[in-house]
Design a protein around this motif. Structure first.
Motif, mmCIF file in Angstrom:
data_model
loop_
_atom_site.group_PDB
_atom_site.id
_atom_site.type_symbol
_atom_site.label_atom_id
_atom_site.label_comp_id
_atom_site.label_asym_id
_atom_site.label_seq_id
_atom_site.Cartn_x
_atom_site.Cartn_y
_atom_site.Cartn_z
ATOM 1 N N THR A 83 -61.985 -24.518 -37.516
ATOM 2 C CA THR A 83 -61.990 -25.999 -37.510
ATOM 3 C C THR A 83 -61.352 -26.474 -38.809
ATOM 4 O O THR A 83 -61.131 -25.668 -39.724
ATOM 5 C CB THR A 83 -63.424 -26.597 -37.460
ATOM 6 N N GLY A 116 -65.706 -24.639 -44.920
ATOM 7 C CA GLY A 116 -67.042 -24.036 -44.843
ATOM 8 C C GLY A 116 -67.442 -23.713 -43.415
ATOM 9 O O GLY A 116 -68.626 -23.621 -43.106
ATOM 10 N N THR A 117 -66.455 -23.533 -42.530
ATOM 11 C CA THR A 117 -66.764 -23.223 -41.123
ATOM 12 C C THR A 117 -67.391 -21.833 -40.990
ATOM 13 O O THR A 117 -68.408 -21.650 -40.343
ATOM 14 C CB THR A 117 -65.483 -23.300 -40.255
ATOM 15 N N THR A 118 -66.749 -20.829 -41.600
ATOM 16 C CA THR A 118 -67.254 -19.453 -41.464
ATOM 17 C C THR A 118 -68.338 -19.213 -42.505
ATOM 18 O O THR A 118 -68.159 -19.526 -43.678
ATOM 19 C CB THR A 118 -66.113 -18.438 -41.678
ATOM 20 N N ASN A 134 -50.707 -18.871 -47.045
ATOM 21 C CA ASN A 134 -50.740 -19.295 -45.637
ATOM 22 C C ASN A 134 -50.297 -20.769 -45.520
ATOM 23 O O ASN A 134 -50.121 -21.456 -46.523
ATOM 24 C CB ASN A 134 -52.153 -19.091 -45.084
ATOM 25 N N LYS A 135 -50.148 -21.220 -44.315
ATOM 26 C CA LYS A 135 -49.723 -22.599 -44.010
ATOM 27 C C LYS A 135 -48.335 -22.880 -44.590
ATOM 28 O O LYS A 135 -48.041 -24.018 -44.989
ATOM 29 C CB LYS A 135 -50.739 -23.631 -44.539
ATOM 30 N N ASN A 186 -61.109 -23.176 -45.824
ATOM 31 C CA ASN A 186 -60.092 -23.961 -45.119
ATOM 32 C C ASN A 186 -58.636 -23.512 -45.314
ATOM 33 O O ASN A 186 -57.716 -24.232 -44.959
ATOM 34 C CB ASN A 186 -60.215 -25.444 -45.539
ATOM 35 N N VAL A 187 -58.430 -22.332 -45.891
ATOM 36 C CA VAL A 187 -57.042 -21.904 -46.146
ATOM 37 C C VAL A 187 -56.434 -21.185 -44.939
ATOM 38 O O VAL A 187 -55.236 -20.879 -44.930
ATOM 39 C CB VAL A 187 -56.953 -21.002 -47.399
ATOM 40 N N GLY A 188 -57.290 -20.855 -43.926
ATOM 41 C CA GLY A 188 -56.763 -20.238 -42.705
ATOM 42 C C GLY A 188 -57.130 -18.769 -42.532
ATOM 43 O O GLY A 188 -56.459 -18.042 -41.794
ATOM 44 N N LYS A 189 -58.211 -18.345 -43.170
ATOM 45 C CA LYS A 189 -58.626 -16.933 -43.054
ATOM 46 C C LYS A 189 -59.002 -16.591 -41.612
ATOM 47 O O LYS A 189 -58.565 -15.586 -41.067
ATOM 48 C CB LYS A 189 -59.836 -16.652 -43.978
ATOM 49 N N SER A 190 -59.808 -17.458 -41.005
ATOM 50 C CA SER A 190 -60.249 -17.177 -39.630
ATOM 51 C C SER A 190 -59.067 -17.248 -38.661
ATOM 52 O O SER A 190 -58.986 -16.456 -37.717
ATOM 53 C CB SER A 190 -61.320 -18.179 -39.202
ATOM 54 N N SER A 191 -58.141 -18.171 -38.924
ATOM 55 C CA SER A 191 -56.961 -18.269 -38.045
ATOM 56 C C SER A 191 -56.157 -16.974 -38.119
ATOM 57 O O SER A 191 -55.647 -16.490 -37.101
ATOM 58 C CB SER A 191 -56.073 -19.435 -38.490
ATOM 59 N N ASP A 202 -45.770 -23.145 -43.084
ATOM 60 C CA ASP A 202 -45.045 -24.074 -42.190
ATOM 61 C C ASP A 202 -45.065 -25.494 -42.745
ATOM 62 O O ASP A 202 -44.243 -26.334 -42.378
ATOM 63 C CB ASP A 202 -45.676 -24.038 -40.786
ATOM 64 N N ALA A 260 -50.314 -18.993 -40.071
ATOM 65 C CA ALA A 260 -51.222 -18.490 -39.036
ATOM 66 C C ALA A 260 -50.966 -19.167 -37.695
ATOM 67 O O ALA A 260 -51.477 -18.734 -36.669
ATOM 68 C CB ALA A 260 -52.672 -18.687 -39.469
HETATM 69 N N1 LIG Z 1 -50.470 -26.019 -40.637
HETATM 70 C C1 LIG Z 1 -51.251 -24.969 -40.645
HETATM 71 N N2 LIG Z 1 -52.548 -25.093 -40.409
HETATM 72 C C2 LIG Z 1 -53.318 -23.993 -40.429
HETATM 73 C C3 LIG Z 1 -52.765 -22.705 -40.668
HETATM 74 N N3 LIG Z 1 -53.762 -21.805 -40.633
HETATM 75 C C4 LIG Z 1 -54.894 -22.487 -40.380
HETATM 76 N N4 LIG Z 1 -54.614 -23.812 -40.269
HETATM 77 C C5 LIG Z 1 -55.593 -24.866 -40.015
HETATM 78 O O1 LIG Z 1 -56.449 -24.968 -41.147
HETATM 79 C C6 LIG Z 1 -57.787 -25.271 -40.766
HETATM 80 C C7 LIG Z 1 -58.741 -24.227 -41.335
HETATM 81 O O2 LIG Z 1 -58.465 -22.999 -40.726
HETATM 82 P P1 LIG Z 1 -59.536 -21.829 -40.715
HETATM 83 O O3 LIG Z 1 -58.863 -20.651 -40.109
HETATM 84 O O4 LIG Z 1 -60.811 -22.260 -40.096
HETATM 85 O O5 LIG Z 1 -59.744 -21.630 -42.270
HETATM 86 P P2 LIG Z 1 -60.807 -20.703 -43.039
HETATM 87 O O6 LIG Z 1 -60.139 -20.222 -44.260
HETATM 88 O O7 LIG Z 1 -61.347 -19.691 -42.125
HETATM 89 O O8 LIG Z 1 -61.935 -21.758 -43.435
HETATM 90 P P3 LIG Z 1 -63.473 -21.472 -43.790
HETATM 91 O O9 LIG Z 1 -64.070 -20.733 -42.670
HETATM 92 O O10 LIG Z 1 -64.020 -22.859 -43.889
HETATM 93 O O11 LIG Z 1 -63.518 -20.766 -45.073
HETATM 94 C C8 LIG Z 1 -57.779 -25.345 -39.256
HETATM 95 O O12 LIG Z 1 -57.654 -26.703 -38.868
HETATM 96 C C9 LIG Z 1 -56.539 -24.564 -38.857
HETATM 97 O O13 LIG Z 1 -55.986 -24.949 -37.630
HETATM 98 C C10 LIG Z 1 -51.355 -22.607 -40.899
HETATM 99 O O14 LIG Z 1 -50.779 -21.533 -41.142
HETATM 100 N N5 LIG Z 1 -50.658 -23.777 -40.867
#
Ligand SMILES: Nc1nc2c(ncn2[C@@H]2O[C@H](COP(=O)(O)OP(=O)(O)OP(=O)(O)O)[C@@H](O)[C@H]2O)c(=O)[nH]1
Ligand SMILES: [Mg+2]
Length: 473
Positions: A252, A256-258, A337-338, A233-238, A340, A378
């Protein structure tokens, strides 16, 4: 009549991709090429066909029925790619036609070419050396402008020239070392030992330059592989989606999405970047996610750069620390990340605190550089530039037009062997070892360079160079 040796047989193959197209080209090469073309194209029989000229004619089957209207370009021996008498038949790009043409050529005595056999013959006929043969493949496979520039340089013989210069210097040194074994060697004075050592040190330096260039050469050829890792959930996929500029991975708010490894690629400043997104790292009982976490660690290990992502608003947590210390890579970029979510006045303090944490982690793992830290969001498109600029910084000053980079693993290994042997020669000279002994070590180094250029080769080397080629090249 005895059957011909495999290398003396006339070969043919489709030189363009299989499938439909405006035109296709069938290639033929060997002693019988001209006779076979004249037999397949009766319209050319009474023409005195000349090298490098194109002839519009009909190619016919054994019943004198038309297979297709074609353009035959003939190349006389010594004046062709392979060095042999050869021709290129341009026909309509229909697989039915190319198959019929190839069948006709087989009927008239040509056999199907093996992978890379046209280039193999060019090498055997001294049209190119092995470094250039490897470059032929690189030119075809280059995926970026810069990779193409470097491959063309290798094909022109610029890299070979550097190896040839090294070979020639080695031969000079060897001759003078051998002269001191046999004083009767005509016309060679026994040279001062210090001059020999200087020359050998210069050779060592030149070899080291080639060895060092392989890192860039390989990345240029295969691409730079980066892997995103970190907690869920830290924004790797984003971030991956921003880099490849499309919605490649599902995003999402559920941790644990990816689960699988998601791979995609992009081009940035003439470099191919392969980007992998992986499952967030955490203890989990979910069978599928567990496998994803294991895959994630394996993927990170194979990357050129691991990008460790964490939530800027949470900073580096205890869990992050544990994960960071387990990163197998030498090169790690930390992305908060995040960012913002942080108010501007908090950002500076957060950066200082994170830097301090990385400094203390660097004491346990010296390869961590606290300067490799980026605060990104992201959600902001500019994160792509910020990330990629940082990742490709070390390649920014590479002069792709003028530097000789070696991209082949074979050349890299052989250069390493040669460099090691030359280092030993220097040591042996400094320790006044026997000249015969020293000459033997230097011969080992020389052999490695000769193997690179193909001045010395065996089946194993040929196999390694040509196995990746396609048929028809
Ligand atoms: N505010 C903010 N939200 C973000 C940012 N990047 C991602 N998000 C949000 O964080 C949530 C998780 O983003 P993902 O990109 O799915 O994160 P992930 O690390 O791939 O998560 P997993 O696949 O579960 O490991 C989503 O709701 C995104 O929209 C960012 O830079 N700022
Ligand atoms: Mg994800």
């Amino acid at each position: 009549m005895l059957p011909l040796d495999k290398d003396q047989q006339t070969i043919c193959a489709l030189a363009t991709p299989a499938g439909a197209g405006a035109i296709s080209v069938v290639r033929i090469s060997g002693d019988q090429a001209k006779d076979i073309i004249l037999a397949a194209c009766p319209g050319l029989k009474n023409k005195n066909i000349e090298s490098h000229k194109a002839y519009f004619t009909k190619l016919k089957n054994d019943k004198n029925e038309n297979i297709d209207e074609v353009v035959v370009t003939y190349f006389a021996d010594h004046k062709s790619y392979t060095g042999e008498s050869s021709a290129e038949i341009s026909c309509h790009g229909n697989p039915l036609i190319t198959e019929k043409i190839l069948n006709r050529l087989h009927q008239l005595g040509a056999r199907s070419a093996d992978r890379g056999e046209f280039t193999y013959r060019a090498f055997m006929n001294d049209k190119i050396d092995l470094v250039q043969a490897e470059a032929v493949l690189s030119v075809i496979e280059s995926q970026t402008e810069n990779a193409l520039k470097v491959s063309l340089r290798q094909l022109e013989g610029k890299t070979s020239k550097e190896f040839l210069a090294i070979e020639s210097e080695m031969i000079w040194c060897l001759a003078h070392i051998e002269a001191s074994i046999d004083f009767s060697t005509e016309g060679l004075d026994v040279v001062d030992q210090n001059i020999l050592i200087q020359k050998l040190k210069k050779i060592k330096q030149d070899l080291q330059k080639m060895i060092d260039s392989h890192k860039s050469g390989k990345i240029l050829k295969d691409g730079l592989k980066i892997v995103f890792t970190g907690q869920p959930n830290v924004g790797k996929s984003s971030l991956l989606n921003q880099i490849v500029e499309k919605e490649k991975a599902i995003v999402t708010e559920i941790a644990g999405t990816t689960r699988d490894v998601i791979e995609s690629a992009t081009i940035y400043n003439g470099l191919k970047i392969i980007v992998c997104d992986t499952a967030g790292l955490r203890e989990t009982k979910d069978v599928v996610e567990k496998i994803g976490v294991e895959k994630s660690l394996l993927e990170a290990a194979s990357a050129d750069i691991c990008i460790y992502v964490f939530d800027a608003s949470a900073g580096i947590t205890k869990d992050d620390e544990k994960l960071i210390l387990n990163i197998p890579n030498k090169k790690v970029l930390f992305v908060a990340n995040k960012s913002d979510k942080l108010a501007p006045h908090v950002l500076l303090g957060s950066r200082t605190e994170t830097t301090k944490k990385l400094q203390s982690l660097a004491q346990e793992k010296p390869c961590f550089d606290q300067n490799n830290l980026l605060f990104l969001s992201a959600l902001d498109q500019s994160c792509r530039d910020q990330l990629l600029l940082n990742i490709t910084a070390e390649f920014k000053n590479l002069d792709f037009l003028n530097e000789s980079l070696i991209s082949s693993a074979r050349q890299f290994e052989m250069s390493q062997n040669a460099e090691l042997a030359v280092s030993n020669v220097v040591l042996e000279l400094e320790q006044n070892a026997g000249s015969e002994f020293i000459a033997q070590t230097l011969k080992g180094a020389l052999l490695s360079i000769q193997k690179i250029l193909g001045h010395s080769f065996d089946d194993q080397i040929m196999d390694r160079v040509f196995k990746e080629f396609c048929i028809g090249k």
